[in-house]
Structures are given as C-alpha cells and as structure tokens.
Design an enzyme around this catalytic site. Sequence first.
Site, mmCIF file in Angstrom:
data_model
loop_
_atom_site.group_PDB
_atom_site.id
_atom_site.type_symbol
_atom_site.label_atom_id
_atom_site.label_comp_id
_atom_site.label_asym_id
_atom_site.label_seq_id
_atom_site.Cartn_x
_atom_site.Cartn_y
_atom_site.Cartn_z
ATOM 1 N N ALA A 289 9.489 8.763 -3.976
ATOM 2 C CA ALA A 289 8.336 8.531 -4.849
ATOM 3 C C ALA A 289 8.400 7.157 -5.520
ATOM 4 C CB ALA A 289 8.265 9.631 -5.896
ATOM 5 N N HIS A 290 7.350 6.862 -6.296
ATOM 6 C CA HIS A 290 7.246 5.541 -6.909
ATOM 7 C C HIS A 290 8.387 5.271 -7.896
ATOM 8 C CE1 HIS A 290 4.269 7.578 -9.962
ATOM 9 N NE2 HIS A 290 5.526 7.849 -10.260
#
Length: 353
Positions: A256-257
């Site tokens: 994920a980010h």
Amino acid sequence: MVEPAFFATPVPLTVGEIAALAGAKVADDGDAGRVVTGLAPLDAAGPGDLCFFENKRFADALAATKAAACLCIEAHAGLVPAGTVAILTPAPHRAFALAGLKLYPEAARPQPVTAGEGIAAGAHVDALGRLEDGVRIEPGAVVGVGAEIGRGTLIGPGAVIGRGVRIGRDCVVGAGATVTHALLGNRVTLHPGVRIGQDGFGYVPGAGGHLKVPQIGRVIIQDDVEIGANTTVDRGSNRDTIIGEGTKIDNLVQVAHNVVIGRHCLIAGKVGISGSVTIGDLVMIGGGTGIRDNLTIGHGARIAGAAAVHSDIPAGETWGGYPALRVDKWRRQMRAFARLAGGSKTRDGVDGE
C-alpha cells in the site's frame, strides 16, 4: 505433435566445474570429470542430471536416485548411492541454484515473447520518450511522454510505461504490466500483470460520502528487485513508497501507499502490507500474512505464514499467529488452547499436555 522445449539445451558441465562454481569439493577426485547435462529432483533424476539433498526426510529418494551427481553436506556423503557422485558443500540448495543459473541462464528472467530487436511494429513510443540503445519494446506496449528507459531493458507485450517514468538498465517489464509515477533502478524484474504506481486507497470517511485523498507520491524501486506476477505497489500519498535493493516479492502481494521496504527482504505470496508500514532490511514474511498500517518491522525479523500483525516487531524476532505474537509466546498460547480443548497435540505438533 512434438512437445516444445521451453529452455535451450544446456552446455554440459563437469562435476569438477560445478564444484568450483559453488566453492564445493568432489568426494572422490576421480569423479570430477563426470558430465552433467541437466537438473532434476532426486526421484526423477537420470544419469545426466544434478540433484541436491539436505533433508533426511528424503533419504529413501536419495537411496534410489539415478542422478549423475548430488550436492550434499559432508555428513550426508555416506547416504549417496554408488553410481552417483557426491559433491560436498555446506549449502546444497544454494550450490544447486548456482549450477542452475549456469546451465539455464535464460530461466533466471522473463524472456521476449516475440522475435526481433528494437521497437516492434505495433508498439507505441511517444516522440518525447527517451530510449538508450539496446532497449526492446514488444508489440502492443506503450511508452508514454517523457519516459526514459535504459539499455538492455525489455518491455513486454501490452505493457504500459507511464508519463515521466524512469527505468534503469537491464530491467524486464513483463507482459501486461503497468508502471506509472515510478523510478526503477537497474536489473529490476517485474513479472506479467504487475501494477506499479497507481493511486493508493486513501479516503476521509464521512456520512455524506467518502472524500478521496490525492495521492501525490511516487514509487521508488532500487536495483535488483524482483516483483512477482499480479502484485500491486501503490504510489505514496504524501511521500514515496520505497522497495529496497535486492528485495524479492512473490505473486499476488499488495503493497500500500507510503510503505518502505528495506534491502534484501523476502515477501511470499498473498501478503498484504497496509499503508505507511516500515520494514527493515533482511526481513522475511511468510505467505498470507497481513500487516496493519503504520507499524514498524525491525531489521532481520521473521513473520510466519498467515500471521495477522497488529503491533511493531522488534529487530531479529520471529513472530506468528493470529494475532501475531513472538514465537515463544505463540507456542505457549497454542499449548494452552490444546489443553483447554482436551487434545494431546496442536496442529503444528506442539504437545498440549
């Protein structure tokens, strides 16, 4: 119909050459000239094949093998049958891999799907894209405005390289992969279907609807990283998502980010890493593990498969379970559960009495 041969017939190696390559020694120097022409497991090996042995569970298969040579530790040399040359090494599997790379070098990275060189008919490279000599672009691939690609890199069929992306030298971007908002180092391998640089899952919840948070970071992938098929790596929301040098990521992983992954980590399939997790160097994560957001996994930590990680893991520790605990605590917990249930053993063989 003749079955296809997907890899070229190897140039034969002698047992002595394999031993030199792996820093090993031949149990009987008189056997150093024996020729090896392929690789195989113990039970399927023929008189031209190399195999390896490092687990006594497979002693019966070793006793019956027809292999030309077998890599093993010195303590196991007596188990190697007559007719098979014992090559002695403290790391049989590693030596087997080194021999495999020599025999089948093209199996170490994805190969072109089509024949030819340079930019194939049916590929599109924007006029403002910059390619060094020796780049190969296969049919259906798209290279966007201002993208730069280093020499020796292969862009597979149907792959998309976004605006301004930088890709180093001797990389592979597999068929159907997409790379946007990213900087890649040298010798990076992205297998088919990989997604790099799409926006992360960022929303501010609200009763009237969920407000999207703009994702304005990048993905930085350092040298010698390999990412498996259909894995996704989201760009950062307000800082970069980073994957460190030499890290290897399996198929179907979600990064994920804002995640930062250190150097030389191993991450198995179906792992999910939530936003803003920081992972140190040399971390190993078993398949199916989930890691909650904003955690820190310390240098050299290990996480057992299918763990659910809800707290930071200190450097060097091994954790597992659901929720994840340090492995000694997890085993005590499993024993306690087994006693409560009246059983004699847990599923992993831990005594419950």
